[in-house]
Design a protein around this motif. Structure first.
Motif, PDB file in Angstrom:
ATOM      1  N   PRO A   4      -5.453 -12.879   0.360  1.00 23.22           N
ATOM      2  CA  PRO A   4      -5.178 -12.215   1.647  1.00 23.22           C
ATOM      3  C   PRO A   4      -5.833 -10.836   1.780  1.00 23.22           C
ATOM      4  O   PRO A   4      -5.671 -10.178   2.795  1.00 23.22           O
ATOM      5  N   ILE A  35       0.858  15.869   1.918  1.00 23.38           N
ATOM      6  CA  ILE A  35       0.144  14.951   2.809  1.00 23.38           C
ATOM      7  C   ILE A  35       0.326  15.443   4.229  1.00 23.38           C
ATOM      8  O   ILE A  35       1.392  15.970   4.577  1.00 23.38           O
ATOM      9  N   GLU A  75      -6.954   8.882   4.070  1.00 23.49           N
ATOM     10  CA  GLU A  75      -6.710   7.475   4.411  1.00 23.49           C
ATOM     11  C   GLU A  75      -6.691   7.290   5.922  1.00 23.49           C
ATOM     12  O   GLU A  75      -6.121   8.110   6.642  1.00 23.49           O
ATOM     13  N   ASP A 134      -4.910  -9.855   5.440  1.00 30.15           N
ATOM     14  CA  ASP A 134      -4.238 -10.831   6.295  1.00 30.15           C
ATOM     15  C   ASP A 134      -2.749 -10.645   6.066  1.00 30.15           C
ATOM     16  O   ASP A 134      -2.262 -10.781   4.935  1.00 30.15           O
ATOM     17  N   LEU A 135      -2.025 -10.367   7.138  1.00 32.33           N
ATOM     18  CA  LEU A 135      -0.595 -10.095   6.988  1.00 32.33           C
ATOM     19  C   LEU A 135       0.207 -11.386   7.052  1.00 32.33           C
ATOM     20  O   LEU A 135      -0.151 -12.322   7.761  1.00 32.33           O
ATOM     21  N   SER A 136       1.274 -11.401   6.292  1.00 28.86           N
ATOM     22  CA  SER A 136       2.219 -12.517   6.384  1.00 28.86           C
ATOM     23  C   SER A 136       3.493 -11.937   6.966  1.00 28.86           C
ATOM     24  O   SER A 136       4.235 -11.238   6.285  1.00 28.86           O
ATOM     25  N   LEU A 137       3.706 -12.167   8.240  1.00 26.73           N
ATOM     26  CA  LEU A 137       4.808 -11.511   8.944  1.00 26.73           C
ATOM     27  C   LEU A 137       5.793 -12.541   9.496  1.00 26.73           C
ATOM     28  O   LEU A 137       6.105 -12.543  10.682  1.00 26.73           O
ATOM     29  N   TRP A 139       8.820 -12.706   9.494  1.00 24.73           N
ATOM     30  CA  TRP A 139      10.077 -12.149   9.993  1.00 24.73           C
ATOM     31  C   TRP A 139       9.909 -11.474  11.355  1.00 24.73           C
ATOM     32  O   TRP A 139      10.882 -10.995  11.907  1.00 24.73           O
TER      33      TRP A 139
ATOM     34  N   GLU B  21       7.675   0.691   9.284  1.00 22.24           N
ATOM     35  CA  GLU B  21       7.596  -0.047   8.017  1.00 22.24           C
ATOM     36  C   GLU B  21       6.382   0.361   7.191  1.00 22.24           C
ATOM     37  O   GLU B  21       6.251  -0.034   6.046  1.00 22.24           O
ATOM     38  N   LEU B  22       5.418   1.056   7.841  1.00 22.94           N
ATOM     39  CA  LEU B  22       4.168   1.368   7.159  1.00 22.94           C
ATOM     40  C   LEU B  22       4.009   2.875   7.051  1.00 22.94           C
ATOM     41  O   LEU B  22       4.076   3.584   8.057  1.00 22.94           O
ATOM     42  N   ARG B  24       2.153   6.128   4.212  1.00 23.10           N
ATOM     43  CA  ARG B  24       1.124   6.372   3.188  1.00 23.10           C
ATOM     44  C   ARG B  24       1.729   7.309   2.162  1.00 23.10           C
ATOM     45  O   ARG B  24       2.312   8.326   2.508  1.00 23.10           O
ATOM     46  N   MET B  25       1.556   6.924   0.904  1.00 30.02           N
ATOM     47  CA  MET B  25       2.069   7.741  -0.195  1.00 30.02           C
ATOM     48  C   MET B  25       0.916   8.488  -0.850  1.00 30.02           C
ATOM     49  O   MET B  25      -0.120   7.890  -1.165  1.00 30.02           O
ATOM     50  N   VAL B  36      -2.350   5.958  -0.653  1.00 29.09           N
ATOM     51  CA  VAL B  36      -2.344   4.505  -0.491  1.00 29.09           C
ATOM     52  C   VAL B  36      -1.359   4.136   0.623  1.00 29.09           C
ATOM     53  O   VAL B  36      -0.303   4.761   0.753  1.00 29.09           O
ATOM     54  N   PRO B  37      -1.719   3.136   1.451  1.00 25.56           N
ATOM     55  CA  PRO B  37      -0.749   2.679   2.458  1.00 25.56           C
ATOM     56  C   PRO B  37       0.375   1.898   1.781  1.00 25.56           C
ATOM     57  O   PRO B  37       0.130   1.168   0.813  1.00 25.56           O
ATOM     58  N   HIS B 110       9.916  -5.920   3.795  1.00 24.60           N
ATOM     59  CA  HIS B 110       9.163  -7.157   3.984  1.00 24.60           C
ATOM     60  C   HIS B 110       7.716  -6.906   3.564  1.00 24.60           C
ATOM     61  O   HIS B 110       6.956  -6.335   4.355  1.00 24.60           O
ATOM     62  N   PRO B 111       7.320  -7.303   2.385  1.00 27.55           N
ATOM     63  CA  PRO B 111       5.907  -7.087   2.017  1.00 27.55           C
ATOM     64  C   PRO B 111       4.984  -7.735   3.051  1.00 27.55           C
ATOM     65  O   PRO B 111       5.187  -8.880   3.428  1.00 27.55           O
ATOM     66  N   TRP B 112       4.016  -6.974   3.527  1.00 30.67           N
ATOM     67  CA  TRP B 112       3.128  -7.453   4.579  1.00 30.67           C
ATOM     68  C   TRP B 112       2.040  -8.364   4.049  1.00 30.67           C
ATOM     69  O   TRP B 112       1.428  -9.095   4.809  1.00 30.67           O
ATOM     70  N   VAL B 113       1.743  -8.252   2.766  1.00 29.01           N
ATOM     71  CA  VAL B 113       0.638  -9.015   2.195  1.00 29.01           C
ATOM     72  C   VAL B 113       1.194  -9.865   1.064  1.00 29.01           C
ATOM     73  O   VAL B 113       1.946  -9.377   0.213  1.00 29.01           O
ATOM     74  N   ALA B 114       0.823 -11.148   1.090  1.00 34.61           N
ATOM     75  CA  ALA B 114       1.427 -12.105   0.162  1.00 34.61           C
ATOM     76  C   ALA B 114       0.769 -12.050  -1.213  1.00 34.61           C
ATOM     77  O   ALA B 114       0.104 -12.986  -1.637  1.00 34.61           O
ATOM     78  N   THR B 115       0.929 -10.938  -1.901  1.00 34.44           N
ATOM     79  CA  THR B 115       0.486 -10.840  -3.291  1.00 34.44           C
ATOM     80  C   THR B 115       1.718 -10.486  -4.129  1.00 34.44           C
ATOM     81  O   THR B 115       2.642  -9.860  -3.626  1.00 34.44           O
TER      82      THR B 115
END
Lengths: 148, 148
Positions: A4, A35, A75, A134-137, A139, B21-22, B24-25, B36-37, B110-115
């Motif tokens: 993804p 930041i 970023e 690619d996001l998996s959303l 929810w 939900e998003l 940057r740290m 990093v986001p 909710h992790p946005w990316v399926a890793t």
């Protein structure tokens, strides 16, 4: 399973940075990390071909931080439906000298907030990378009812 | 001239963080600053009343950075027409122990990316501030023709 995450080329990263105006800079202040959102523009040296970022700032902690320790990270991201893009760079921040400040007039650098900002800072980029996700959303339809 | 920047209360900052939900740290990695986001959620201790942020991560530089030096900063922003909002916080990052990881199940994380991301990190917040900006965007109509 398809990965993804797609890595972007340097050219794609710079094209993405040119299309945006708002990023966030991470910088040192003494032994702390800070930041701040930054309104920036991309500059380009036609002789060397190098790109850098320029922004304006008042006197304040971010200018002090960059003057005391030039090591910064930056970023820019974008979320668009089921795709997200994030470009991260690291580099060296440097306040431009008076005779270089005209460079800020030659790029599309538009301060978003009408407060005085007399200094121009350049970020000379040493590393840049970008990722498209690619996001998996699954929810998303639940968000109106999501618990607090 | 009206001040184009309004400071937000702590309550307004946390309400803003809960609606997003998003972020940057920014974190230390050896003597460098990185950014990093991050896909996060707000947690709340009903006993102490304290708020914190939680996120999931794989093994990698951000986890290593936080384990080596807990000092982090975090930013969430939103741009909406002629207004922008940015909440910035600083705090201490900490990998949750196995017997605390269930906390990530009780928040809308909710992790946005399926890793795979096996670790849960908490940011215990020591400072938080938020600013609402009235934007001055007189050039907006020019953007389609803006010079590169």
């Amino acid at each position: 399973m398809d990965d993804p995450i797609t890595r972007m080329s340097h050219e794609q990263c710079w094209e993405f940075l040119r299309r945006h105006e708002l990023g966030r800079m991470a910088y040192h202040l003494a032994d702390e990390v800070h930041i701040v959102p930054i309104n920036y523009a991309v500059d380009h040296d036609p002789v060397s071909g190098d790109h850098s970022l320029l922004f304006r700032t008042a006197e304040g902690s971010k200018l002090l931080g960059v003057v005391m320790n030039a090591d910064v990270a930056f970023e820019v991201d974008e979320v668009d439906g089921e795709h997200a893009t994030s470009v991260v760079l690291r580099g060296r921040g440097r306040r431009l000298e008076e005779d270089e400040e005209h460079r800020a007039e030659n790029v599309p650098l538009h301060p978003w907030v009408a407060t005085p900002k007399w200094n121009v800072v350049e970020i000379e980029v040493t590393e840049i990378s970008g990722r498209a996700f690619d996001l998996s959303l699954p929810w998303q339809h639940m968000i109106p009812d999501a618990p607090q």
